[in-house]
Design a protein around this motif. Structure first.
Motif, mmCIF file in Angstrom:
data_model
loop_
_atom_site.group_PDB
_atom_site.id
_atom_site.type_symbol
_atom_site.label_atom_id
_atom_site.label_comp_id
_atom_site.label_asym_id
_atom_site.label_seq_id
_atom_site.Cartn_x
_atom_site.Cartn_y
_atom_site.Cartn_z
ATOM 1 N N SER A 1 1.076 -1.339 -0.115
ATOM 2 C CA SER A 1 0.030 -0.334 -0.118
ATOM 3 C C SER A 1 0.567 1.203 -0.031
ATOM 4 O O SER A 1 2.050 1.270 0.223
ATOM 5 N N GLN A 2 0.450 2.415 -0.181
ATOM 6 C CA GLN A 2 0.965 3.739 -0.059
ATOM 7 C C GLN A 2 1.566 3.937 1.111
ATOM 8 O O GLN A 2 2.648 4.438 1.394
ATOM 9 N N ALA A 3 0.740 3.718 2.250
ATOM 10 C CA ALA A 3 0.999 3.759 3.546
ATOM 11 C C ALA A 3 2.280 2.881 3.971
ATOM 12 O O ALA A 3 3.272 3.444 4.680
ATOM 13 N N HIS A 4 2.390 1.681 3.568
ATOM 14 C CA HIS A 4 3.555 0.796 3.414
ATOM 15 C C HIS A 4 4.781 1.425 2.944
ATOM 16 O O HIS A 4 5.999 1.432 3.737
ATOM 17 N N MET A 5 4.580 1.705 1.809
ATOM 18 C CA MET A 5 5.688 2.572 1.361
ATOM 19 C C MET A 5 6.022 3.783 2.100
ATOM 20 O O MET A 5 7.609 4.002 1.955
ATOM 21 N N THR A 6 5.097 4.769 2.312
ATOM 22 C CA THR A 6 5.773 5.614 3.212
ATOM 23 C C THR A 6 6.562 5.266 4.606
ATOM 24 O O THR A 6 7.513 5.986 4.716
ATOM 25 N N VAL A 7 6.158 4.453 5.133
ATOM 26 C CA VAL A 7 6.868 3.916 6.259
ATOM 27 C C VAL A 7 8.577 3.395 5.910
ATOM 28 O O VAL A 7 9.189 3.736 6.762
ATOM 29 N N VAL A 8 8.344 2.748 5.062
ATOM 30 C CA VAL A 8 9.691 2.143 4.533
ATOM 31 C C VAL A 8 10.686 3.269 3.883
ATOM 32 O O VAL A 8 11.699 3.483 4.339
ATOM 33 N N VAL A 9 10.003 4.326 3.203
ATOM 34 C CA VAL A 9 10.944 5.275 2.624
ATOM 35 C C VAL A 9 11.114 6.251 4.003
ATOM 36 O O VAL A 9 12.373 6.697 3.960
ATOM 37 N N ARG A 10 10.252 6.548 4.677
ATOM 38 C CA ARG A 10 10.669 7.310 5.885
ATOM 39 C C ARG A 10 11.882 6.778 6.382
ATOM 40 O O ARG A 10 12.830 7.529 6.881
ATOM 41 N N LYS A 11 11.860 5.446 6.958
ATOM 42 C CA LYS A 11 12.793 4.858 7.694
ATOM 43 C C LYS A 11 14.337 4.926 7.069
ATOM 44 O O LYS A 11 15.129 5.093 7.520
ATOM 45 N N ILE A 12 14.322 4.598 5.620
ATOM 46 C CA ILE A 12 15.361 4.595 4.941
ATOM 47 C C ILE A 12 16.018 6.005 4.665
ATOM 48 O O ILE A 12 17.167 6.079 4.680
ATOM 49 N N PHE A 13 15.283 6.950 4.165
ATOM 50 C CA PHE A 13 15.396 8.027 3.657
ATOM 51 C C PHE A 13 15.496 9.213 4.654
ATOM 52 O O PHE A 13 15.579 10.572 4.354
ATOM 53 N N ARG A 14 14.641 9.098 5.686
ATOM 54 C CA ARG A 14 14.312 10.035 6.778
ATOM 55 C C ARG A 14 13.404 11.307 5.955
ATOM 56 O O ARG A 14 13.707 12.469 6.315
ATOM 57 N N THR A 15 12.754 10.996 5.182
ATOM 58 C CA THR A 15 11.643 11.816 4.313
ATOM 59 C C THR A 15 10.595 11.284 4.049
ATOM 60 O O THR A 15 10.605 9.796 3.911
ATOM 61 N N THR A 16 9.454 11.847 3.543
ATOM 62 C CA THR A 16 8.343 11.056 3.040
ATOM 63 C C THR A 16 8.378 11.199 1.573
ATOM 64 O O THR A 16 9.282 12.009 0.774
ATOM 65 N N PRO A 17 7.486 10.171 0.762
ATOM 66 C CA PRO A 17 7.565 10.298 -0.669
ATOM 67 C C PRO A 17 7.031 11.770 -0.828
ATOM 68 O O PRO A 17 7.412 12.167 -2.222
ATOM 69 N N ALA A 18 6.019 12.328 -0.371
ATOM 70 C CA ALA A 18 5.551 13.709 -0.708
ATOM 71 C C ALA A 18 6.449 14.731 -0.551
ATOM 72 O O ALA A 18 6.517 15.287 -1.477
ATOM 73 N N ALA A 19 7.359 14.680 0.541
ATOM 74 C CA ALA A 19 8.606 15.463 0.613
ATOM 75 C C ALA A 19 9.330 15.340 -0.424
ATOM 76 O O ALA A 19 10.093 16.270 -0.911
ATOM 77 N N MET A 20 9.719 14.154 -0.709
ATOM 78 C CA MET A 20 10.590 13.893 -2.023
ATOM 79 C C MET A 20 10.274 14.591 -3.225
ATOM 80 O O MET A 20 11.007 14.976 -4.025
ATOM 81 N N ARG A 21 8.782 14.343 -3.463
ATOM 82 C CA ARG A 21 8.348 14.854 -4.708
ATOM 83 C C ARG A 21 8.273 16.513 -4.950
ATOM 84 O O ARG A 21 8.340 17.111 -5.747
ATOM 85 N N ASN A 22 8.124 17.076 -3.671
ATOM 86 C CA ASN A 22 7.827 18.595 -3.451
ATOM 87 C C ASN A 22 9.408 19.180 -3.560
ATOM 88 O O ASN A 22 9.514 20.299 -3.787
#
Length: 277
Positions: free
Chosen positions: A256-277
């Motif tokens: 899910s998108q929520a799962h991706m957000t959790v993993v991305v935040r843990k690895i990159f210390r930021t959220t997918p939305a923040a990456m895109r912005n």
């Protein structure tokens, strides 16, 4: 009379005790294990015999093409392993061992492990002969490979750390197994049904052994590795495309998108939305 088991690429020979006078040009690379303190006369690529003593529990190496003449009286059976050039080449290349040691004769060096392996081979072959039972190829092959490993380590390692060298070969072999699993991960990275059992099968290991070896080699568990690679792939899609985040999550193999957000935040210390912005 000598007894031998021919495995095609190698041959294990049992030499009976007694007096022998050998004149022979070796057609295969030969590891010779001597079990008793034995005086002998030997000529190597020459007609001149030299008197010497082979100590007990020693292993020597004679490359293919060696012209050997030997006069000896053995008080105990002897054990000789012959290996063809192609097989010895394969072993040294896969273990990343220099081939330079193979071109010369290596005199007998003490190796009690090799001697005990030879004793096991002698005991097995004698039992098979006396009981008139067929020899088991796998048993003979296992003993032969172990003797060869001791011999290669003995003569290819200057500091004589044979156990350390053999352990290195084991790690090198395991790395190849883990690399097969990583290739499968990269090929099926975004498939949600990719399992640890499938990766273990690719590496020809049990699931529990695979996970332990993978972590020791790579520094993270297989599951953590897969999540990190999916997060890296998702990051590239987030930055490089305008696809919706929910779609990217499923494309990258997340549940899910929520799962991706959790993993991305843990690895990159930021959220997918923040990456895109």
């Amino acid at each position: 009379m000598a007894q031998d088991i021919d495995l095609g690429n190698m041959r294990l020979l049992l030499l009976p005790p007694g007096t022998c006078d050998i004149k022979h040009c070796l057609s295969m690379n030969t590891f010779d294990v001597n079990l008793a303190h034995t005086p002998h006369e030997m000529a190597i690529n020459s007609d001149r015999y030299d008197r010497s003593v082979a100590n007990s529990d020693v292993i020597g190496f004679f490359p293919a093409g060696t012209d050997i003449k030997l006069r000896v009286t053995n008080s105990l059976p002897g054990c000789v392993l012959e290996v063809d050039d192609a097989t010895l080449n394969k072993w040294t290349e896969s273990a990343d061992v220099s081939k330079t040691w193979r071109g010369t004769v290596h005199g007998y060096q003490i190796d009690k492990v090799a001697a005990n392996l030879a004793r096991a081979g002698i005991q097995y072959l004698m039992h098979a002969t006396h009981s008139k039972t067929p020899t088991d190829r796998l048993t003979v092959e296992a003993i032969s490979l172990a003797i060869a490993a001791r011999g290669i380590a003995s003569f290819s390692v200057p500091d004589r750390d044979m156990d350390g060298e053999i352990a290195r070969w084991s790690r090198a072999g395991q790395r190849k197994e883990i690399d097969r699993a990583i290739d499968l991960i990269e090929t099926r990275l975004c498939e949600a049904d990719l399992s640890i059992a499938q990766l273990a099968d690719a590496a020809c290991l049990s699931s529990s052994h695979f996970s332990a070896v993978f972590r020791s080699m790579i520094g993270e568990t297989p599951y953590a590795f897969i999540l990190r690679r999916r997060a890296e792939y998702a990051r590239d899609l987030i930055i490089g495309t305008a696809d919706p985040l929910a779609e990217i999550a499923f494309t990258a193999g997340f549940s899910s998108q929520a799962h991706m957000t959790v993993v991305v935040r843990k690895i990159f210390r930021t959220t997918p939305a923040a990456m895109r912005n």
